[in-house]
Design a protein around this motif. Structure first.
Motif, PDB file in Angstrom:
ATOM      1  N   ASN A 130       0.851  -1.179   0.000  1.00 41.20           N
ATOM      2  CA  ASN A 130       0.000   0.000   0.000  1.00 41.20           C
ATOM      3  C   ASN A 130       0.894   1.239   0.000  1.00 41.20           C
ATOM      4  N   LEU A 131       0.781   2.065  -1.025  1.00 40.25           N
ATOM      5  CA  LEU A 131       1.682   3.199  -1.173  1.00 40.25           C
ATOM      6  C   LEU A 131       1.407   4.319  -0.174  1.00 40.25           C
ATOM      7  N   VAL A 132       0.273   4.252   0.503  1.00 41.77           N
ATOM      8  CA  VAL A 132      -0.038   5.264   1.516  1.00 41.77           C
ATOM      9  C   VAL A 132       0.509   4.860   2.875  1.00 41.77           C
ATOM     10  N   THR A 133       0.215   3.613   3.271  1.00 41.75           N
ATOM     11  CA  THR A 133       0.579   3.157   4.610  1.00 41.75           C
ATOM     12  C   THR A 133       1.856   2.318   4.656  1.00 41.75           C
ATOM     13  N   GLY A 134       2.241   1.729   3.514  1.00 46.73           N
ATOM     14  CA  GLY A 134       3.390   0.830   3.500  1.00 46.73           C
ATOM     15  C   GLY A 134       3.049  -0.584   3.926  1.00 46.73           C
ATOM     16  N   ALA A 135       1.760  -0.894   4.102  1.00 46.42           N
ATOM     17  CA  ALA A 135       1.344  -2.246   4.488  1.00 46.42           C
ATOM     18  C   ALA A 135       1.696  -3.241   3.382  1.00 46.42           C
ATOM     19  N   LEU A 136       2.180  -4.427   3.788  1.00 45.15           N
ATOM     20  CA  LEU A 136       2.662  -5.433   2.846  1.00 45.15           C
ATOM     21  C   LEU A 136       1.805  -6.692   2.899  1.00 45.15           C
ATOM     22  N   ASP A 137       1.482  -7.235   1.716  1.00 42.12           N
ATOM     23  CA  ASP A 137       0.777  -8.504   1.608  1.00 42.12           C
ATOM     24  C   ASP A 137       1.465  -9.332   0.528  1.00 42.12           C
ATOM     25  N   ILE A 138       1.782 -10.599   0.841  1.00 44.10           N
ATOM     26  CA  ILE A 138       2.491 -11.463  -0.103  1.00 44.10           C
ATOM     27  C   ILE A 138       1.633 -12.682  -0.418  1.00 44.10           C
ATOM     28  N   LYS A 139       1.484 -12.993  -1.702  1.00 45.50           N
ATOM     29  CA  LYS A 139       0.676 -14.133  -2.117  1.00 45.50           C
ATOM     30  C   LYS A 139       1.373 -14.919  -3.223  1.00 45.50           C
ATOM     31  N   MET A 140       0.986 -16.178  -3.341  1.00 46.98           N
ATOM     32  CA  MET A 140       1.397 -16.990  -4.476  1.00 46.98           C
ATOM     33  C   MET A 140       0.365 -16.768  -5.571  1.00 46.98           C
TER      34      MET A 140
END
Length: 201
Positions: free
Chosen positions: A151-161
């Motif tokens: 998320n470019l606002v918060t920097g939250a990261l999510d990783i998926k296959m």
């Protein structure tokens, strides 16, 4: 720097911080936002050449060159218009290729307020929760295409296959150029067969 043999297989997640970082960090791309802030996408990248002695059935020895291409974690930074740090994100990734590097690296794309980073990985990094980050796999059995969304606002990261590789899908080769035209168009290949792959964002 000496490349340990164990680094060509898997590494403990607790040891990720011990891998080379800033000294081997290379800028992959820059994205300028409308508010003047900048997204800096970097990747740990270094090569190592080994000369090994091998023996044939008759005991004769010869020298063999092995060139390892190591592509590690992705570090993403958001800077304000004055160069101040707003946030930073580290994406765990571990790729090692011997004498070949087409399947290493990343492809980055932007969609609205999200940054998407595509790269080849090992399926067990998503299907098994253990203490190791497995090395990227180039096999149909174990390989997969991963996507990390930031998320470019918060920097939250999510990783998926994103998808598993099998006999009907092509390997993605993120080290090569890709185009963002609505979706992502990137080259893929399996053996001598080459094709273009489109991913809708």
């Amino acid at each position: 720097r000496r490349l340990e043999s164990k680094e060509t297989k898997a590494i403990k997640k607790s040891n990720i911080s011990k891998l080379p970082t800033i000294d081997y960090l290379k800028i992959n791309s820059l994205i300028k936002n409308e508010d003047g802030s900048v997204i800096v996408i970097t990747e740990v990248s270094y090569d190592k050449l080994f000369i090994e002695t091998v023996y044939d059935a008759n005991g004769n020895q010869r020298k063999v060159n092995k060139h390892y291409f190591i592509r590690g974690v992705v570090c993403v930074f958001k800077l304000n218009s004055n160069g101040g740090l707003i946030w930073k994100v580290k994406v765990p990734k571990y790729q090692v290729e011997e004498n070949f590097r087409l399947n290493t690296g990343i492809i980055a794309a932007k969609k609205e307020n999200q940054l998407l980073i595509f790269y080849n990985d090992h399926k067990d990094n998503f299907l098994k929760q253990d203490g190791h980050l497995k090395l990227m796999s180039n096999t149909f059995r174990d390989g997969c295409l991963a996507v990390s969304t930031i998320n470019l606002v918060t920097g939250a990261l999510d990783i998926k296959m994103l998808t598993r590789y099998n006999t009907s899908k092509q390997f993605i080769m993120p080290v090569r150029d890709a185009m963002q035209i609505g979706g992502i168009v990137m080259p893929g290949g399996s053996g001598k067969k080459q094709s273009l792959v489109r991913i809708n964002l």
